[in-house]
Design a protein around this motif. Structure first.
Motif, PDB file in Angstrom:
ATOM      1  N   MET A 178       0.833  -1.166   0.000  1.00  0.00           N
ATOM      2  CA  MET A 178       0.000   0.000   0.000  1.00  0.00           C
ATOM      3  C   MET A 178       0.890   1.245   0.000  1.00  0.00           C
ATOM      4  SD  MET A 178      -2.572   1.498   2.856  1.00  0.00           S
ATOM      5  CE  MET A 178      -3.638   0.162   2.998  1.00  0.00           C
ATOM      6  N   ILE A 179       0.453   2.242  -0.780  1.00  0.00           N
ATOM      7  CA  ILE A 179       1.168   3.519  -0.850  1.00  0.00           C
ATOM      8  C   ILE A 179       0.312   4.580  -0.145  1.00  0.00           C
ATOM      9  CG2 ILE A 179       2.007   5.328  -2.357  1.00  0.00           C
ATOM     10  CD1 ILE A 179       2.477   3.197  -4.470  1.00  0.00           C
ATOM     11  N   GLU A 180       0.964   5.302   0.739  1.00  0.00           N
ATOM     12  CA  GLU A 180       0.276   6.419   1.404  1.00  0.00           C
ATOM     13  C   GLU A 180       0.968   7.707   1.016  1.00  0.00           C
ATOM     14  OE1 GLU A 180      -0.763   6.195   5.551  1.00  0.00           O
ATOM     15  OE2 GLU A 180      -0.392   4.030   5.480  1.00  0.00           O
ATOM     16  N   ILE A 181       0.160   8.719   0.721  1.00  0.00           N
ATOM     17  CA  ILE A 181       0.696  10.044   0.400  1.00  0.00           C
ATOM     18  C   ILE A 181       0.133  11.033   1.419  1.00  0.00           C
ATOM     19  CG2 ILE A 181       0.765  11.908  -1.289  1.00  0.00           C
ATOM     20  CD1 ILE A 181       0.431   9.766  -3.449  1.00  0.00           C
ATOM     21  N   PHE A 182       1.038  11.735   2.056  1.00  0.00           N
ATOM     22  CA  PHE A 182       0.632  12.754   3.013  1.00  0.00           C
ATOM     23  C   PHE A 182       0.921  14.123   2.415  1.00  0.00           C
ATOM     24  CE2 PHE A 182       1.469   9.034   5.609  1.00  0.00           C
ATOM     25  CZ  PHE A 182       0.354   9.011   6.419  1.00  0.00           C
ATOM     26  N   VAL A 183      -0.031  14.990   2.503  1.00  0.00           N
ATOM     27  CA  VAL A 183       0.140  16.359   2.012  1.00  0.00           C
ATOM     28  C   VAL A 183       0.094  17.290   3.213  1.00  0.00           C
ATOM     29  CG1 VAL A 183      -0.796  18.174   0.539  1.00  0.00           C
ATOM     30  CG2 VAL A 183      -0.950  15.782  -0.181  1.00  0.00           C
ATOM     31  N   ASN A 184       1.133  18.058   3.350  1.00  0.00           N
ATOM     32  CA  ASN A 184       1.193  19.024   4.444  1.00  0.00           C
ATOM     33  C   ASN A 184       0.420  20.271   4.018  1.00  0.00           C
ATOM     34  OD1 ASN A 184       1.751  20.765   6.483  1.00  0.00           O
ATOM     35  ND2 ASN A 184       3.976  20.774   6.179  1.00  0.00           N
ATOM     36  N   THR A 185      -0.742  20.461   4.584  1.00  0.00           N
ATOM     37  CA  THR A 185      -1.577  21.615   4.226  1.00  0.00           C
ATOM     38  C   THR A 185      -1.458  22.750   5.242  1.00  0.00           C
ATOM     39  OG1 THR A 185      -3.502  20.720   5.385  1.00  0.00           O
ATOM     40  CG2 THR A 185      -3.260  20.157   3.025  1.00  0.00           C
ATOM     41  N   SER A 186      -0.560  22.636   6.201  1.00  0.00           N
ATOM     42  CA  SER A 186      -0.482  23.664   7.245  1.00  0.00           C
ATOM     43  C   SER A 186      -0.195  25.064   6.694  1.00  0.00           C
ATOM     44  CB  SER A 186       0.509  23.268   8.337  1.00  0.00           C
ATOM     45  OG  SER A 186       1.778  23.050   7.802  1.00  0.00           O
ATOM     46  N   PRO A 187       0.657  25.251   5.653  1.00  0.00           N
ATOM     47  CA  PRO A 187       0.824  26.614   5.124  1.00  0.00           C
ATOM     48  C   PRO A 187      -0.479  27.169   4.533  1.00  0.00           C
ATOM     49  CG  PRO A 187       2.633  25.224   4.383  1.00  0.00           C
ATOM     50  CD  PRO A 187       1.616  24.329   5.023  1.00  0.00           C
ATOM     51  N   VAL A 188      -1.222  26.315   3.846  1.00  0.00           N
ATOM     52  CA  VAL A 188      -2.499  26.743   3.269  1.00  0.00           C
ATOM     53  C   VAL A 188      -3.502  26.987   4.383  1.00  0.00           C
ATOM     54  CG1 VAL A 188      -4.428  26.062   1.792  1.00  0.00           C
ATOM     55  CG2 VAL A 188      -2.083  25.560   1.090  1.00  0.00           C
ATOM     56  N   ASP A 189      -3.506  26.122   5.369  1.00  0.00           N
ATOM     57  CA  ASP A 189      -4.409  26.302   6.513  1.00  0.00           C
ATOM     58  C   ASP A 189      -4.147  27.639   7.197  1.00  0.00           C
ATOM     59  OD1 ASP A 189      -5.396  23.781   5.973  1.00  0.00           O
ATOM     60  OD2 ASP A 189      -4.252  22.797   7.587  1.00  0.00           O
ATOM     61  N   ALA A 190      -2.872  27.957   7.407  1.00  0.00           N
ATOM     62  CA  ALA A 190      -2.518  29.220   8.068  1.00  0.00           C
ATOM     63  C   ALA A 190      -2.972  30.420   7.234  1.00  0.00           C
ATOM     64  CB  ALA A 190      -1.014  29.281   8.313  1.00  0.00           C
ATOM     65  N   LEU A 191      -2.772  30.326   5.914  1.00  0.00           N
ATOM     66  CA  LEU A 191      -3.202  31.413   5.036  1.00  0.00           C
ATOM     67  C   LEU A 191      -4.715  31.569   5.075  1.00  0.00           C
ATOM     68  CD1 LEU A 191      -2.616  33.581   2.916  1.00  0.00           C
ATOM     69  CD2 LEU A 191      -2.706  31.780   1.170  1.00  0.00           C
TER      70      LEU A 191
END
Length: 159
Positions: free
Chosen positions: A1-14
């Motif tokens: 299984m392949i898992e992809i994590f996307v760090n959305t914290s910069p977008v969340d902060a904006l």
């Protein structure tokens, strides 16, 4: 299984900063109030309509004789020019004056428009041409757009 994590914290902060700005636009309205205050200041200094750039109507000879001078047109005492106040808040930016005769100079008045004196003379005693000092011209629109853009960039950039 392949898992992809996307760090959305910069977008969340904006997005959080955008939401905060929507609730309180003071970081934008404060500099806008300064720009709006500059407009009448330039109008008084140049004796020009801030919207069209046209020079104000000259004083009538009777007024020049009474004053002893033809310039500056609306600044005999400096009360009107000095009364211009910039204000801002979470959802507004504006310039105001509390001088009772300011609308007469801004919009003009016809002889007798405000009634008669106790002796029956007209108020005002003659026509007063409009000498607009409030208004937004093309250069002002560009400055407002630039100021707004800069303020938004500073705020959304976290500065």
């Amino acid at each position: 299984m392949i898992e992809i994590f996307v760090n959305t914290s910069p977008v969340d902060a904006l997005l959080m900063r955008i939401v905060a700005l929507g609730a309180n636009m003071t970081p934008v309205t404060r500099p806008l109030a300064g720009v709006l205050a500059d407009i009448p200041e330039r109008a008084f200094a140049g004796q020009r309509d801030p919207v069209t750039g046209a020079p104000w109507a000259p004083l009538k000879p009777v007024t020049v004789n009474r004053r002893g001078s033809s310039t500056p047109i609306l600044q005999v005492s400096g009360i009107l020019a000095g009364s211009i106040q910039a204000e801002h808040g979470p959802d507004f930016a504006r310039v105001t004056t509390n001088v009772p005769y300011a609308p007469t100079h801004q919009f003009g008045a016809k002889k007798g428009q405000f009634g008669r004196t106790r002796r029956g003379g007209p108020i005002p005693w003659g026509d007063i041409p409009a000498r607009r000092f409030f208004g937004v011209g093309p250069e002002d629109e560009a400055e407002i757009a630039q100021t707004t853009s800069s303020a938004l960039q500073r705020f959304l950039g976290g500065r």
